[in-house]
Design a protein around this motif. Structure first.
Motif, PDB file in Angstrom:
ATOM      1  N   HIS A 169       0.800  -1.212   0.036  1.00 15.65           N
ATOM      2  CA  HIS A 169      -0.053   0.174   0.067  1.00 15.65           C
ATOM      3  C   HIS A 169       1.079   1.305  -0.035  1.00 15.65           C
ATOM      4  O   HIS A 169       1.771   1.319   0.865  1.00 15.65           O
ATOM      5  N   ASP A 170       0.535   2.084  -0.838  1.00 19.50           N
ATOM      6  CA  ASP A 170       1.334   3.495  -1.077  1.00 19.50           C
ATOM      7  C   ASP A 170       0.103   4.523  -1.419  1.00 19.50           C
ATOM      8  O   ASP A 170      -0.328   4.405  -2.165  1.00 19.50           O
ATOM      9  N   ARG A 171       0.230   5.685  -0.552  1.00 19.38           N
ATOM     10  CA  ARG A 171      -0.816   6.756  -0.777  1.00 19.38           C
ATOM     11  C   ARG A 171      -0.054   7.771  -1.520  1.00 19.38           C
ATOM     12  O   ARG A 171      -0.656   9.042  -1.514  1.00 19.38           O
ATOM     13  N   THR A 172       1.065   7.606  -2.363  1.00 15.09           N
ATOM     14  CA  THR A 172       1.553   8.672  -3.078  1.00 15.09           C
ATOM     15  C   THR A 172       0.665   9.288  -4.230  1.00 15.09           C
ATOM     16  O   THR A 172       0.687  10.382  -4.254  1.00 15.09           O
ATOM     17  N   ALA A 173       0.119   8.349  -4.759  1.00 10.70           N
ATOM     18  CA  ALA A 173      -1.164   9.086  -5.875  1.00 10.70           C
ATOM     19  C   ALA A 173      -1.939   9.919  -5.007  1.00 10.70           C
ATOM     20  O   ALA A 173      -2.267  10.821  -5.648  1.00 10.70           O
ATOM     21  N   ASP A 174      -2.482   9.478  -4.025  1.00 12.80           N
ATOM     22  CA  ASP A 174      -3.739  10.314  -3.173  1.00 12.80           C
ATOM     23  C   ASP A 174      -2.915  11.733  -2.718  1.00 12.80           C
ATOM     24  O   ASP A 174      -3.429  12.508  -2.775  1.00 12.80           O
ATOM     25  N   LYS A 175      -1.552  11.460  -2.276  1.00 13.54           N
ATOM     26  CA  LYS A 175      -0.995  12.717  -1.839  1.00 13.54           C
ATOM     27  C   LYS A 175      -0.860  13.887  -2.985  1.00 13.54           C
ATOM     28  O   LYS A 175      -0.917  14.882  -3.024  1.00 13.54           O
ATOM     29  N   ILE A 176      -0.410  13.261  -4.077  1.00 15.73           N
ATOM     30  CA  ILE A 176      -0.221  14.114  -5.493  1.00 15.73           C
ATOM     31  C   ILE A 176      -1.584  14.916  -5.786  1.00 15.73           C
ATOM     32  O   ILE A 176      -1.632  15.911  -6.259  1.00 15.73           O
ATOM     33  N   ALA A 177      -2.579  13.841  -5.836  1.00 16.96           N
ATOM     34  CA  ALA A 177      -3.863  14.275  -6.427  1.00 16.96           C
ATOM     35  C   ALA A 177      -4.542  15.374  -5.324  1.00 16.96           C
ATOM     36  O   ALA A 177      -4.824  16.400  -5.803  1.00 16.96           O
ATOM     37  N   ALA A 178      -4.003  15.390  -4.172  1.00 17.88           N
ATOM     38  CA  ALA A 178      -4.731  16.347  -3.108  1.00 17.88           C
ATOM     39  C   ALA A 178      -4.177  17.760  -3.668  1.00 17.88           C
ATOM     40  O   ALA A 178      -4.441  18.564  -3.475  1.00 17.88           O
ATOM     41  N   VAL A 179      -2.744  17.520  -3.702  1.00 17.18           N
ATOM     42  CA  VAL A 179      -2.016  18.775  -4.039  1.00 17.18           C
ATOM     43  C   VAL A 179      -2.267  19.497  -5.447  1.00 17.18           C
ATOM     44  O   VAL A 179      -2.581  20.719  -5.336  1.00 17.18           O
ATOM     45  N   VAL A 180      -2.356  18.496  -6.361  1.00 15.07           N
ATOM     46  CA  VAL A 180      -2.695  19.139  -7.575  1.00 15.07           C
ATOM     47  C   VAL A 180      -3.927  19.625  -7.624  1.00 15.07           C
ATOM     48  O   VAL A 180      -4.415  20.833  -8.480  1.00 15.07           O
ATOM     49  N   SER A 181      -5.061  19.085  -7.064  1.00  7.79           N
ATOM     50  CA  SER A 181      -6.353  19.464  -7.133  1.00  7.79           C
ATOM     51  C   SER A 181      -6.670  20.992  -6.672  1.00  7.79           C
ATOM     52  O   SER A 181      -7.660  21.302  -6.852  1.00  7.79           O
ATOM     53  N   ARG A 182      -5.749  21.349  -5.634  1.00 10.59           N
ATOM     54  CA  ARG A 182      -5.585  22.733  -5.063  1.00 10.59           C
ATOM     55  C   ARG A 182      -5.183  23.803  -6.252  1.00 10.59           C
ATOM     56  O   ARG A 182      -5.370  25.233  -5.683  1.00 10.59           O
ATOM     57  N   ILE A 183      -4.463  23.326  -7.067  1.00 10.05           N
ATOM     58  CA  ILE A 183      -3.945  24.376  -8.032  1.00 10.05           C
ATOM     59  C   ILE A 183      -5.134  24.892  -9.187  1.00 10.05           C
ATOM     60  O   ILE A 183      -5.784  24.003  -9.427  1.00 10.05           O
ATOM     61  N   PRO A 184      -5.239  26.229  -9.207  1.00  6.94           N
ATOM     62  CA  PRO A 184      -6.209  26.766 -10.217  1.00  6.94           C
ATOM     63  C   PRO A 184      -6.045  26.050 -11.376  1.00  6.94           C
ATOM     64  O   PRO A 184      -4.833  26.079 -12.061  1.00  6.94           O
ATOM     65  N   ARG A 185      -7.259  25.887 -12.077  1.00  2.00           N
ATOM     66  CA  ARG A 185      -7.178  25.399 -13.615  1.00  2.00           C
ATOM     67  C   ARG A 185      -6.285  24.267 -13.906  1.00  2.00           C
ATOM     68  O   ARG A 185      -5.642  23.733 -14.672  1.00  2.00           O
ATOM     69  N   SER A 186      -6.663  23.088 -12.689  1.00  2.00           N
ATOM     70  CA  SER A 186      -5.924  22.047 -12.764  1.00  2.00           C
ATOM     71  C   SER A 186      -6.818  20.989 -11.933  1.00  2.00           C
ATOM     72  O   SER A 186      -7.569  21.178 -11.316  1.00  2.00           O
ATOM     73  N   ALA A 187      -6.581  19.587 -12.425  1.00  2.00           N
ATOM     74  CA  ALA A 187      -7.429  18.635 -11.497  1.00  2.00           C
ATOM     75  C   ALA A 187      -6.506  17.412 -11.938  1.00  2.00           C
ATOM     76  O   ALA A 187      -5.517  17.128 -12.727  1.00  2.00           O
TER      77      ALA A 187
END
Length: 304
Positions: free
Chosen positions: A123-141
């Protein structure tokens, strides 16, 4: 009683973006990565790029070889992350791309799932951590594409068994994809036509006797011949029809320069983190960014 909704309370119209960039973050070349690439293509983006954040040079080299063999038709960028802060590196990449108000960025992250016991071990939550950070950037998902490795392997094995009449040998997902025609032989040094050469054996001499004509990249202002030194920050393999272009981003603290080696998919020693000296003609893109094509190069400080 129904409330009357005024025009002022209507939701704003959806934004219109003239460019849509999709990054597929690649950790390894396997079935999960292929599924993420298929999903990314289905979005019909303006630009699609695969990205590998380099924290292990040996692993990056193996991925480069497999990617070139498979010839997926998608450029693969190698970005050096010496401090191993993957979320920061991902955020910086997305922020640069989304700085243009007319551009929307989507990050696609493959997530592998396994059987219950193995899943707990891996189990590795790296993808979840990256997704959380990216989703906070304007014009990105960010989109996580799940891939059930255990069930998919079982289906592939059953299909193979039905086709051959016997159980398949070995681990199918680990099998190497078929080789395709490449522009050069792996490990071969560039020919004398472009003057390239590798100088691994002269590392100490080159570092001790830097030529006086080395120009800071930030001071390059006009086309012409120049000598520059810097550290390789990004390595990208760009497929061009049936050939490849090896692109490197070089930085010396004063500016950045792009180096293009046509007909190459890999040059020994030119990897993220290595320090190089380049000699050749400098040109400039429309945005003023300096570019060298097939320069002579010397390896000053190999990456470890």
């Amino acid at each position: 009683m129904l409330e009357t909704i005024s025009e002022e309370n209507q939701p704003p119209p959806p934004p219109h973006y003239s460019r849509r960039t999709v990054f597929v973050f690649v950790d390894s070349f396997d079935l999960a990565t292929l599924a993420a690439l298929r999903y990314a293509r289905s979005m019909r983006p303006t630009t699609i790029r695969a990205v590998h954040f380099v924290i292990d040079g040996v692993r990056a080299d193996k991925l480069r070889e497999k990617w070139t063999r498979a010839d997926r038709g998608v450029p693969l960028d190698f970005i050096d992350v010496s401090d191993r802060r993957l979320t920061r590196a991902a955020a910086e990449l997305v922020e640069r791309e989304a700085a243009d108000p007319s551009t929307h960025v989507t990050v696609v992250l493959p997530r592998r799932s396994y059987s219950a016991l193995l899943g707990r071990l891996l189990h590795d939550r790296t993808a979840d951590k990256i997704a959380a950070v990216v989703s906070r950037i304007p014009r990105s998902a960010a989109t996580i594409v799940p891939y059930d490795v255990t069930s998919r392997v079982r289906v592939l094995q059953e299909r193979q068994a039905a086709k051959t009449g016997k159980a398949p040998a070995g681990n199918m997902p680990g099998a190497k994809p078929p080789a395709t025609v490449r522009g050069t032989v792996k490990g071969q040094d560039p020919g004398p036509a472009n003057g390239q050469r590798s100088s691994r054996g002269r590392q100490g001499e080159d570092e001790a006797a830097a030529p006086s004509d080395v120009m800071p990249i930030g001071l390059l202002a006009a086309p012409g011949r120049a000598v520059v030194e810097g550290r390789i920050r990004v390595v990208e393999i760009k497929p061009v029809e049936r050939n490849s272009v090896l692109s490197c981003e070089i930085s010396d603290g004063t500016g950045d320069l792009t180096v293009l080696f046509y007909g190459r998919s890999h040059i020994p020693g030119l990897v993220c983190g290595a320090r190089v000296r380049l000699r050749g003609s400098v040109g400039f893109r429309a945005d003023g960014h300096p570019v060298m094509i097939n320069p002579a190069y010397e390896l000053l400080f190999p990456a470890v």
